[in-house]
Design a protein around this motif. Structure first.
Motif, PDB file in Angstrom:
ATOM      1  N   UNK A 131       2.083  -9.514  26.423  1.00  0.00           N
ATOM      2  CA  UNK A 131       2.707 -10.714  26.985  1.00  0.00           C
ATOM      3  C   UNK A 131       1.650 -11.686  27.472  1.00  0.00           C
ATOM      4  N   UNK A 132       0.608 -11.184  28.116  1.00  0.00           N
ATOM      5  CA  UNK A 132      -0.495 -12.052  28.547  1.00  0.00           C
ATOM      6  C   UNK A 132      -1.130 -12.723  27.333  1.00  0.00           C
ATOM      7  N   UNK A 133      -1.304 -11.981  26.257  1.00  0.00           N
ATOM      8  CA  UNK A 133      -1.900 -12.533  25.039  1.00  0.00           C
ATOM      9  C   UNK A 133      -1.027 -13.635  24.455  1.00  0.00           C
ATOM     10  N   UNK A 134       0.279 -13.426  24.411  1.00  0.00           N
ATOM     11  CA  UNK A 134       1.189 -14.432  23.862  1.00  0.00           C
ATOM     12  C   UNK A 134       1.177 -15.689  24.729  1.00  0.00           C
ATOM     13  N   UNK A 135       1.332 -15.534  26.030  1.00  0.00           N
ATOM     14  CA  UNK A 135       1.372 -16.690  26.922  1.00  0.00           C
ATOM     15  C   UNK A 135       0.044 -17.444  26.897  1.00  0.00           C
ATOM     16  N   UNK A 136      -1.061 -16.728  26.952  1.00  0.00           N
ATOM     17  CA  UNK A 136      -2.369 -17.378  26.907  1.00  0.00           C
ATOM     18  C   UNK A 136      -2.596 -18.107  25.597  1.00  0.00           C
TER      19      UNK A 136
END
Length: 101
Positions: free
Chosen positions: A74-79
């Protein structure tokens, strides 16, 4: 079986490094935009895996690793989408944003 999995991991790591190192720096951000779809698939897969773990009465380690997989993907997608948005905002004109020089 474990040796085959380690071999696939090492091969994928080597191939990924070689491919990314050959890409010009101007294309890194567009490539990140494309990888957001892959990270989205990772999030869905991790959630489905976690749901199966809770139904089957899974081990604590599986629950922790599944939760971490959802969190980091999720951090990867949002970033990735934040970087893409920032990149696209560099191409909008000052008139469209209501700013005048």
């Amino acid at each position: 079986m474990e040796i085959m999995l380690v071999f696939v991991l090492i091969l994928a790591s080597f191939l990924g490094f070689e491919l990314i190192s050959k890409v010009p720096s101007q294309l890194h951000t567009p490539l990140m935009s494309g990888s957001n779809a892959i990270s989205g698939i990772t999030v869905v897969g991790a959630i489905l895996s976690l749901a199966g773990t809770f139904v089957a009465g899974g081990e604590t380690a599986r629950i922790v690793l599944g939760t971490l997989a959802v969190f980091f993907a999720t951090i990867n997608v949002v970033g990735g989408y934040m970087v893409t948005d920032r990149m696209l905002s560099m191409f909008t004109s000052a008139k469209k944003e209501g700013k005048h020089d």
